[in-house]
Write an enzyme that holds these catalytic residues in place. Structure first.
Site, short mmCIF file in Angstrom:
data_model
loop_
_atom_site.label_atom_id
_atom_site.label_comp_id
_atom_site.label_asym_id
_atom_site.label_seq_id
_atom_site.Cartn_x
_atom_site.Cartn_y
_atom_site.Cartn_z
N GLU A 222 0.83 -1.21 0.00
CA GLU A 222 0.00 0.00 0.00
C GLU A 222 0.87 1.26 0.00
O GLU A 222 0.65 2.17 -0.79
CB GLU A 222 -0.90 -0.04 1.24
CG GLU A 222 -2.02 0.98 1.22
CD GLU A 222 -2.95 0.79 2.41
OE1 GLU A 222 -3.67 -0.22 2.45
OE2 GLU A 222 -2.94 1.65 3.31
N PHE B 251 -2.46 29.97 -9.79
CA PHE B 251 -3.76 30.38 -10.34
C PHE B 251 -4.38 31.56 -9.59
O PHE B 251 -5.45 32.05 -9.97
CB PHE B 251 -4.74 29.19 -10.35
CG PHE B 251 -4.57 28.30 -11.56
CD1 PHE B 251 -3.54 27.38 -11.62
CD2 PHE B 251 -5.43 28.40 -12.64
CE1 PHE B 251 -3.37 26.57 -12.74
CE2 PHE B 251 -5.28 27.59 -13.77
CZ PHE B 251 -4.24 26.68 -13.81
#
Ligand SMILES: Cc1cc2nc3c(=O)[nH]c(=O)nc-3n(C[C@H](O)[C@H](O)[C@H](O)COP(=O)(O)OP(=O)(O)OC[C@H]3O[C@@H](n4cnc5c(N)ncnc54)[C@H](O)[C@@H]3O)c2cc1C
Length: 381
Positions: free
Chosen positions: A244, A340
């Protein structure tokens, strides 16, 4: 040392990107608003072969090597903004299918692994409990051999996929006095008497990946659903957590590439003070840093995949990759938001979603503090 991907791997990567952008990315905004997991998209992923990627062909998998699997997950992250769906896929593959594949007997593989690969079953692992998170082996759920089965009592929390899962790999103790040596793993089906799945819990991000608690009240598990040997729970957990930690953030490499591509474009187009914002060093250096960290993340991921393919992985290797990729994901998402400006803060740009989703990566599969502790231990500290 050869850093060149094979032609087949490059073609497969392109096919994954094309599949993800055409089939599983569209409609994310609506799914997120509804807070919904999509079984239809799950099945599309299975049809394409995602869930079965690293598993043996004889049990319904694709038999892909680990590097090819990592590339596929990266491709999904590049072309699919649905981080929740990708998180659910990862939880299913590494924490449920992988332990069944590695430790299951033939009959368990026929009954469960096949379905976990072909999309008909959704799986996940139940380890965390209200009193044991980072200290996972301090769990209190008990298992008792009674007649021809085991009786489980206790509860699990923060369980990804729980509200939609068919199969759980659950850890419980047969003998608390033995500590971790008393732990065992069980394959529990959702309909078993005494198992209750809690209501979906609301969380900050990963909205399309459902989460819930599990309650075991004299839950009856057939003896043949013991996974591996009695007392081998710790080995099974360590194996699946290593997988994982290695691959759960492979898609983040694609996601950061996606963010960087968009930020570079925006940097060229957006003008302030009569020039593109990308011509300001503050902006361009920030994106150069994202690029450098992205290349490092990609190399670490590919090297770890190579290590898996060559039997050289240690737990510290997996913690190192998990730590770097998760912290990189958060940092890079923040960089995208800065680039942004005000638009980055708007929901419609999608960066705030990426940020909410990214923050969880510092917690699941062991917090960043825990990864640092594993790495430090490896240094002899
Ligand atoms: C999105 C998401 C999905 C998850 N999915 C699953 C799942 O499918 N199955 C499952 O079993 N679990 C799952 N979890 C649970 C997850 O594994 C735990 O949340 C995580 O291990 C941390 O445990 P905790 O929340 O109890 O925090 P705690 O262990 O209470 O930690 C709280 C804080 O203390 C710090 N801390 C604790 N111990 C130490 C230490 N020794 N050294 C330094 N710092 C320490 C931690 O780093 C953290 O900052 C999920 C969690 C999340 C957020």
């Amino acid at each position: 040392m050869d850093f060149e991907l094979g032609e087949e791997q490059r073609d497969f990567f392109s096919a994954v990107v094309e599949f993800a952008s055409r089939e599983i990315d569209p409609g994310l905004e609506d799914r997120e608003k509804a807070g919904g997991f999509s079984r239809e998209l799950w099945e599309k992923c299975a049809e394409f072969g995602i869930q079965g990627l690293p598993f043996p062909v004889e049990h319904g998998g694709q038999g892909a090597d680990v590097l090819t699997t990592a590339l596929a997950m990266e491709g999904l992250g590049l072309a699919c903004r649905d981080n929740g769906l990708l998180f659910s896929l990862n939880a299913h593959m590494w924490s449920a299918a992988m332990p069944v594949s590695r430790f299951g007997d033939e009959s368990q593989k026929q009954r469960y692994l096949r379905g976990l690969c072909d999309g008909s079953l959704i799986g996940v692992q139940g380890m965390t409990e209200p009193g044991s998170g980072s200290d996972a082996f301090a769990l209190e759920t008990t298992a008792e051999l009674r007649g021809d089965g085991y009786i489980l009592n206790g509860s699990k929390t923060f369980i990804t996929n729980a509200p939609v899962a068919d199969v759980f790999v659950v850890f419980a103790t047969l003998d608390r006095s033995k500590g971790w040596a008393g732990l065992s793993a069980f394959i529990v089906e959702k309909g078993y008497p005494g198992l209750t799945v809690g209501k979906p819990v609301e969380k900050m991000g990963l909205k399309t990946s459902p989460m819930g608690d599990l309650f075991f009240d004299d839950c009856e598990v057939p003896a043949e659903n013991l996974l591996g040997r009695a007392g081998s729970g710790m080995v099974i957990f360590q194996h699946s957590i290593d997988w994982e930690r290695s691959l759960i953030l492979a898609n983040s490499v694609g996601a950061v590439q996606r963010q960087l591509n968009a930020a570079v474009e925006y940097g060229k187009e957006r003008e302030q003070f009569g020039q593109s914002i990308g011509s300001f060093q503050a902006v361009s250096h920030r994106l150069a840093d994202v690029h450098v960290r992205l290349e490092a993340a990609r190399l670490l991921l590919y090297r770890l995949a190579w290590k898996w393919d060559n039997g050289k992985v240690t737990p510290a290797d997996t913690s190192l990759v998990k730590l770097f990729l998760s912290e990189n994901l958060v940092e890079s998402t923040l960089s995208a938001m800065k680039t942004f400006g005000g638009s980055g803060y708007l929901v419609e740009t999608g960066i705030e979603r990426d940020l909410r989703d990214a923050l969880a990566s510092r917690i699941y599969s062991g917090t960043s503090d825990i990864q640092r502790s594993v790495i430090a231990r490896d240094l002899g500290l």
